[in-house]
Write a protein that holds these residues in place. Structure first.
Motif, PDB file in Angstrom:
ATOM      1  N   MET A 279      -3.027   5.003   0.631  1.00 26.02           N
ATOM      2  CA  MET A 279      -3.803   3.815   0.946  1.00 26.02           C
ATOM      3  C   MET A 279      -3.711   3.505   2.446  1.00 26.02           C
ATOM      4  SD  MET A 279      -5.466   2.617  -1.528  1.00 26.02           S
ATOM      5  CE  MET A 279      -5.649   3.411  -3.108  1.00 26.02           C
TER       6      MET A 279
ATOM      7  N   LYS B 158      -6.859   3.485   4.854  1.00 23.16           N
ATOM      8  CA  LYS B 158      -7.145   2.337   5.704  1.00 23.16           C
ATOM      9  C   LYS B 158      -7.423   2.779   7.130  1.00 23.16           C
ATOM     10  CE  LYS B 158      -6.431  -2.001   4.059  1.00 23.16           C
ATOM     11  NZ  LYS B 158      -6.980  -3.255   4.566  1.00 23.16           N
TER      12      LYS B 158
ATOM     13  N   ASN C  62     -13.883   8.083  -0.307  1.00 19.69           N
ATOM     14  CA  ASN C  62     -12.524   8.297  -0.799  1.00 19.69           C
ATOM     15  C   ASN C  62     -12.296   9.737  -1.222  1.00 19.69           C
ATOM     16  OD1 ASN C  62     -12.086   5.651  -0.329  1.00 19.69           O
ATOM     17  ND2 ASN C  62     -12.174   5.016  -2.469  1.00 19.69           N
TER      18      ASN C  62
ATOM     19  N   LEU D  59       0.833  -1.193   0.000  1.00 20.87           N
ATOM     20  CA  LEU D  59       0.000   0.000   0.000  1.00 20.87           C
ATOM     21  C   LEU D  59       0.873   1.251   0.000  1.00 20.87           C
ATOM     22  CD1 LEU D  59      -2.845  -0.894   2.477  1.00 20.87           C
ATOM     23  CD2 LEU D  59      -2.544  -1.480   0.091  1.00 20.87           C
TER      24      LEU D  59
END
Length: 553
Positions: free
Chosen positions: A333, A337, A356, A329
């Motif tokens: 990312m 997360k 997002n 990642l």
DNA sequence: CTCCCTTTGAAGTGA
DNA sequence: TCACTTCAAAGGGAG
């Protein structure tokens, strides 16, 4: 190599206090529903920051924080909890690589905290208490047997558990340099907070063991048998167990661990669980990054037939044999997360696309050092990944997902998406846009630090450019890659470029609470909660931007 | 059931 | 070298 025995005994001792106290306050935790999770996290952060700032002077406040008096009142508990968070952070952020992706991987060690074991090898009371706290169903032995090199240490039971420094270093360990210099003690990643938001209720709570699972889901081959996120750490034959830290909680309680917790405890030493064709690193250690295409596992546990059918037809058989090693990642990312659950909890929106977008904006609003932490994490993720899978290339995964038609993407997707999105939170998105910068260019200006440590070494907010203040947001325009700094192999020794451009804070107004009233959208949703956040709110408030409507310009 | 959407960043590809 | 593409996560939505 970092020292394995940094003087941390006092911290552990303090932990003892804290843990037992927290244990007591756990009940209170459930009734403190009014405490906003965001504010809670911020409080923890702020306390940590303050302590960091006063680190050298060892102020009275620090003293009191270090020696909290366990009193049965809520205020003391809150204070104690903060300290607990700090203690945890110091364990997890002690200069070693605590990979959120590979929590518990042998690289991970606790440098500055004394062993959770007593001198006689027994599990310390703090460690036991903590294990009980985090894993109520877990039967934590307090004997020295756990310290046997071939028996899992208690550390592998939770990636947030204080971990013993193991005398037997993984052979790969020296390949990665761990240094405290990359992380300021006063800038604990928020993800290290011991609490987690319930995505549904938004109430801070103690993370379930499953939420302490690695970013990379457990090797699917092992998934069916190992109901534990750290199951891949089960020692292999002739191998030693490696300590675990991990610092990242899993933001989603998706992995089904509840029902299998007991079985885990009973089977964690079972030899059979280590024999998995997939997910086994060459070292013999199963790795969560390895995902078999046959059982391509989703974080929520859904997998098997559907995922199997997902595999491209031609090389299906071959793919079945060849485990799918996912890409590491990147910084964003990792950030997503961590923050997704938080955003979801604060917003009625559930669609990831919209979430997002919010996360992307918050990402851009992060200060340089805040981002640098994620860049550093990502860098180490890649580093670790490359060590784990020397021959792996991102090319290997090419074509495993259906190609998308990106031609139309820049033309209509944003508008289409906005048309579809009529959920409550979207109403605020345009407002959010007003306070945020155009994401497309901002990212480049933030200079994804090739050397995150540099940014950390000289914390400074990225200087907003005129363009990002004036330009409407284009949701689909890629950042100007010319401004991107390649990730360097070697971290810089001192602050350099970041400090030079750090004067951006001068251009930014002081951090103020959001002036624009929003009824249902949490302010934190629109701006990062970080105390380092150098928001450009005032600069953006006048911008008639819409998050969901792509700028026609 | 599968893919799309959406984000950023890393890495691969092809010109 | 540059532009473009793919994939990583996530989950609701669309077909």
């Amino acid at each position: 190599m970092p020292q394995l025995n940094g003087g941390g005994g006092d911290e552990l001792g303090a932990n003892d206090e804290m843990i037992s106290f927290k244990d007591e306050g756990e009940q209170e935790d459930k009734i403190s529903e009014n405490v906003s999770a965001e504010r809670d996290l911020d409080d923890v952060k702020s306390s940590l920051v303050n302590e960091s700032e006063n680190n050298s002077s060892s102020s009275d406040s620090e003293q009191t924080e270090r020696r909290p008096q366990p009193r049965p009142d809520h205020e003391s508990y809150e204070k104690a909890r903060e300290y607990f968070a700090e203690a945890l952070r110091r364990q997890q952020d002690g200069g070693f690589f605590k990979s959120p992706h590979y929590p518990g991987y042998p690289f991970l060690m606790i440098p500055d905290l004394s062993s959770p074991y007593l001198s006689n090898g027994a599990l310390s009371p703090s460690a036991r208490t903590y294990l009980h706290m985090k894993w109520p169903l877990l039967d934590v032995p307090g004997t020295a047997t756990l310290k046997d090199s071939r028996s899992p240490t208690p550390g592998h039971l939770s990636n947030k558990v204080p971990v013993v420094q193991h005398a037997h270093m993984h052979p790969l360990t020296p390949l990665i340099t761990y240094s405290n210099e990359h992380f300021s003690p006063g800038t604990p990643p928020s993800h290290l907070s011991p609490e987690i938001l319930d995505p549904k209720t938004g109430i801070p709570r103690t993370p379930h063991p499953s939420e302490l699972s690695p970013y990379y889901p457990l090797s699917p081959g092992a998934m069916g048998q190992i109901p534990h996120p750290l199951g891949w750490l089960v020692p292999q034959q002739g191998q030693h167990m490696y300590p675990i830290t991990g610092g990242f909680r899993h933001p989603y309680p998706a992995l089904a661990m509840n029902a299998s917790m007991s079985s885990l405890v009973s089977s964690r030493f079972s030899p059979h669980i280590v024999h998995h064709p997939h997910g086994l690193h060459q070292t013999g250690i199963p790795h969560p990054a390895i995902v078999s295409p046959a059982i391509k596992q989703e974080p929520n546990g859904e997998h098997s037939p559907a995922a199997h059918a997902k595999s491209p037809g031609p090389n299906k058989k071959e793919d079945d044999r060849k485990p799918h090693i996912k890409k590491p990642l990147n910084a964003f990312m990792l950030y997503m997360k961590e923050m997704r659950a938080k955003v979801v909890a604060e917003c009625t929106l559930k669609e990831s696309a919209a979430i997002n977008q919010i996360l992307g904006r918050r990402w851009h609003s992060l200060s340089r050092e805040e981002q640098a932490k994620y860049y550093e994490l990502a860098r180490k993720e890649r580093q670790l990944h490359s060590q784990l899978y020397p021959g792996w290339s991102a090319r290997d995964n090419y074509g495993k997902r259906k190609k998308r038609k990106r031609d139309n993407k820049t033309d209509s997707t944003a508008e289409d998406f906005s048309a579809r999105n009529k959920k409550p939170c979207v109403q605020y998105l345009p407002q959010e846009k007003m306070i945020d910068s155009p994401g497309s260019s901002h990212g480049s200006m933030l200079d994804s630090p090739a050397t995150p440590s540099a940014a950390l070494a000289s914390p400074a907010a990225p200087a907003p450019t005129h363009s990002e203040q004036a330009q409407p947001l284009s949701l689909t325009t890629k950042p100007d890659r010319h401004h991107h700094y390649p990730v360097l192999a070697k971290p810089p020794s001192s602050s350099s470029s970041s400090s030079s451009s750090s004067s951006g804070s001068q251009l930014t107004p002081p951090l103020l609470s959001r002036p624009l009233p929003f009824s249902s959208l949490h302010a934190s949703l629109l701006s990062p909660p970080s105390p380092y956040h150098h928001s450009h709110h005032a600069l953006y408030q006048s911008q008639p931007l819409s998050l969901v409507t792509k700028s026609a310009d």
